[in-house]
Design an enzyme around this catalytic site. Structure first.
Site, short mmCIF file in Angstrom:
data_model
loop_
_atom_site.label_atom_id
_atom_site.label_comp_id
_atom_site.label_asym_id
_atom_site.label_seq_id
_atom_site.Cartn_x
_atom_site.Cartn_y
_atom_site.Cartn_z
N HIS A 483 0.83 -1.22 0.00
CA HIS A 483 0.00 0.00 0.00
C HIS A 483 0.86 1.26 0.00
O HIS A 483 0.40 2.33 -0.42
CB HIS A 483 -0.96 -0.01 1.20
N ASP A 532 -0.02 -7.61 1.83
CA ASP A 532 0.50 -6.23 1.76
C ASP A 532 2.03 -6.27 1.77
O ASP A 532 2.68 -5.99 2.77
CB ASP A 532 -0.05 -5.42 2.94
N SER A 633 4.88 3.06 7.50
CA SER A 633 4.42 1.98 6.63
C SER A 633 5.55 1.45 5.75
O SER A 633 6.31 2.21 5.16
CB SER A 633 3.28 2.48 5.73
#
Length: 686
Positions: A483, A532, A633
């Site tokens: 992502h 992910d 992230s």
């Protein structure tokens, strides 16, 4: 063999106006006068039977009763064919000097048979005479008596009323229709040596044949003829070779004719062309001849091999068209001047000179070895020595690189390539050492700490649409969350990748650029965070040092270090408790959370998309306060492998509660060990 009577019966039953006309059947019965009564005295009766050409007559008796006398002088039946008497018969049974027909069958020698019956002037007893039957039948001309010459040379084919001959392959039927003449003209021999012989040698040669053999060699050669084994050509005691003969013709002279049983002497023709003629007549039974021919020419100088080489083949002398090759000893190569040769062959010319000069055998030189990225090379044999069997040693830069696969020892081999002990010609690979860190962990839980130089050398800052993180793998790949780089998957060059720095805004860092982005095929953007995970391939390899070192991928046994309550460490420049991106690289040590407990925590509102799958792991404190957050992230959740004493990536920062560090909620990380095959396949394929 068929009886003409049968043919006659068959022909009479079929109308064949356009077919062959068969001869009229010849058959019948003969009997003595008055038969079956007794015959009278002084009787003489003669019958002449004639069959068509190609047929003979067959005769046998069904009754025979004549007066017996010495040598059948009184009463008799005489059978004749032409001038030959076939039999003189009398009595009822044969004796030592008289013959009765009994069950014998008699055959004419040709197409006619004469039968004569005679009785004398008196008979002491009544005799009833004879009864006989005859018929014409085909003569099998192909059958010959033992000791007689065969009808045909090769194949004889009998048919009604005649026969014909045929020949084996390589022969033609002579105009006499019986003899097979050999097709033996026009044979040309162009090899420098060989053998030729009369047809069928050593069996008798064919009759009525004319054979021509030509030997034609390149100009400069001289043909030599040697008669070998045996020589047997029909001769005559007074006249020179009047029947069969062998002649040899060159452009200079004629030799022969030859015949008889004595082997002719060697003939040195001094010519490169020779014509051999062999003629036979219609008679004789001789085995013929055999010639072995060779050739010679002006010799070339004897070739002397160069040092460290040898000549092949080795011959006593080399003449026109002879050749030799030079082969170098192992570790040496052919050179003509300064030019390397793959092979060398010289050919002797008709003027007695070689067509090429002798080459040299020079020791193989592998040349200076290639530089090893992130390594060095040392000359073992001697400074700058690069010739055959020279040894060099490659080594990698200590601490940060280790040599992959081989031991770095290479030898200059005979093929001119530096070759490892395993036979590899490619350079060894200096692979970055992974999982090195200046930091150790005692297992305490604490958070929000500033990282020091060398604590997280795998940390990567990714700037694109947003701020994200990643971890260096090897020296040209970055592991991150799907992502975090999804928007740049088709525009990899838009990613600004920085490493080797602690301060997010520092101008001092190592710049890297992306070549390609690989999103896991199972990841669906804006539909949860399962799978992910992503890989970024860098344009160039980065230099490994104390501030830039790759993280290790987990071993199969790594899950033993990631059980519930085991401590992992997350690092990044994400939001702090004050709500701003961290200026300095921060890290937090957090425990692994039971998977069911984490799953239950995200089944409650307000997390409609917060589904925890088997591809995820959770970490954090139930009381909150210690967590990764936005801006982190893609960063690595790392663990220390106590067996290897190296750090490995166990998770990738993926998602969590909307309020970072919220009590009862946990950070959710992509479980890297589930993706090892995917990671290895991408890296090996690209």
């Amino acid at each position: 063999m068929r009886l003409l009577t049968l043919l006659g019966l068959l022909c009479g039953s079929v109308a064949t106006p356009l077919g062959p006309k068969w001869p009229e059947p010849v058959f019948g019965r003969l009997a003595s006068p008055g038969f079956p009564g007794e015959y009278a005295n002084d009787q003489e009766r003669r019958w002449t039977l004639t069959a068509p050409p190609g047929y003979r007559l067959r005769l046998y008796f069904t009754h025979f009763d004549l007066e017996l006398s010495h040598l059948c002088e009184y009463d008799f039946v005489k059978l004749s064919s032409g001038a030959k008497v076939l039999a003189t018969l009398c009595g009822q049974e044969s004796t030592d000097t008289e013959r009765a027909p009994g069950k014998d069958t008699f055959y004419s020698l040709g197409s006619s048979l004469d039968i004569t019956f005679r009785s004398d002037y008196s008979n002491e007893k009544p005799f009833t005479g004879f009864e006989a039957f005859y018929a014409a039948e085909d003569i099998d001309e192909c059958q010959v008596a033992p000791g007689e010459a065969p009808t045909c040379d090769h194949h004889c084919h009998n048919h009604l009323g005649g026969f014909y001959c045929s020949c084996r392959a390589g022969y033609v039927l002579h105009r006499n229709k019986r003899t097979c003449s050999a097709l033996c003209s026009g044979q040309v021999f162009t090899q420098r040596s060989g053998e030729l012989s009369s047809p069928e040698y050593p069996r008798p040669y064919p009759k009525l044949s004319s054979c021509t053999y030509s030997i034609s060699l390149e100009e400069g050669f001289s043909v030599i003829l040697d008669f070998v084994e045996s020589f047997d050509v029909e001769t005559h005691p007074e006249t020179l070779c009047p029947y069969d003969f062998l002649k040899i013709q060159t452009d200079r002279e004629e030799h022969g004719p030859f015949c008889g049983k004595t082997l002719p002497h060697r003939i040195e023709t001094k010519s490169n062309t020779v014509t051999i003629t062999f003629v036979t007549d219609e008679s004789g039974d001789h085995t013929g001849w055999k010639i072995h021919y060779t050739s010679t020419a002006q010799p070339c100088p004897y070739p002397m091999a160069p040092p460290n080489g040898h000549v092949s083949p080795v011959q006593a002398k080399y003449i026109l068209k002879d050749s030799f090759s030079i082969f170098c000893e192992t570790g040496y190569e052919l050179l003509q001047g300064h030019l390397p040769l793959k092979s060398f062959t010289a050919v002797c010319q008709k003027d007695g000179s070689w067509d090429r000069p002798m080459p040299a055998c020079s020791i193989v030189d592998c040349g200076p070895p290639d530089d090893l990225p992130s390594g060095r090379v040392e000359y073992i044999t001697g400074p700058g020595v690069t010739t055959y069997k020279a040894v060099i040693q490659y080594s990698c830069e200590e601490t940060f690189y280790t040599m992959k696969v081989n031991d770095g020892k290479y030898v200059c081999e005979a093929d001119g390539f530096w070759t490892s002990s395993k036979g590899e010609k490619s350079l060894p690979v200096c692979e970055p050492v992974c999982g090195l860190s200046a930091r150790t962990t005692g297992g305490r839980i604490y958070g929000g700490q500033k990282a020091k130089p060398g604590d997280f050398p795998w940390q990567v800052l990714i700037l694109g649409g947003t701020t994200a993180a990643g971890a260096l793998l090897y020296d040209n790949w970055v592991l991150t969350a799907a992502h975090a780089v999804y928007e740049q998957k088709h525009d990899a060059s838009a990613l600004d990748i920085r490493m080797g720095t602690l301060k997010r805004l520092s101008p001092h860092y190592t710049q890297a650029w992306s070549e390609a982005v690989f999103i896991h095929e199972g990841y669906t953007h804006d539909a949860g965070f399962d799978n992910d995970i992503a890989l970024i391939k860098l344009n160039n390899k980065v230099v490994i040092n104390s501030n830039i070192t790759p993280i290790c991928l987990p071993r199969k046994e790594a899950e033993s270090f990631m059980r519930t309550d085991d401590i992992g460490t997350a690092s990044g420049w994400g939001l702090t408790q004050r709500g701003f991106l961290a200026r300095n690289l921060m890290y937090v040590d957090i425990p692994i959370v039971d998977h069911q407990k984490c799953t239950a925590a995200y089944e409650k509102p307000p997390y409609p998309r917060g589904s925890v799958t088997a591809n995820m792991l959770c970490a954090g404190l139930e009381s909150g306060g210690k967590d990764s957050c936005r801006g982190d992230s893609g960063g690595a959740l790392v663990f220390l492998d106590s067996e290897t004493e190296r750090w490995f990536v166990g998770g990738i920062v993926s998602w969590g509660s909307m309020n970072c560090g919220e009590a009862g909620q946990y950070g959710v990380y992509t479980k890297v060990i589930n993706y090892i095959p995917w990671i290895e396949n991408i890296i090996s394929d690209f």
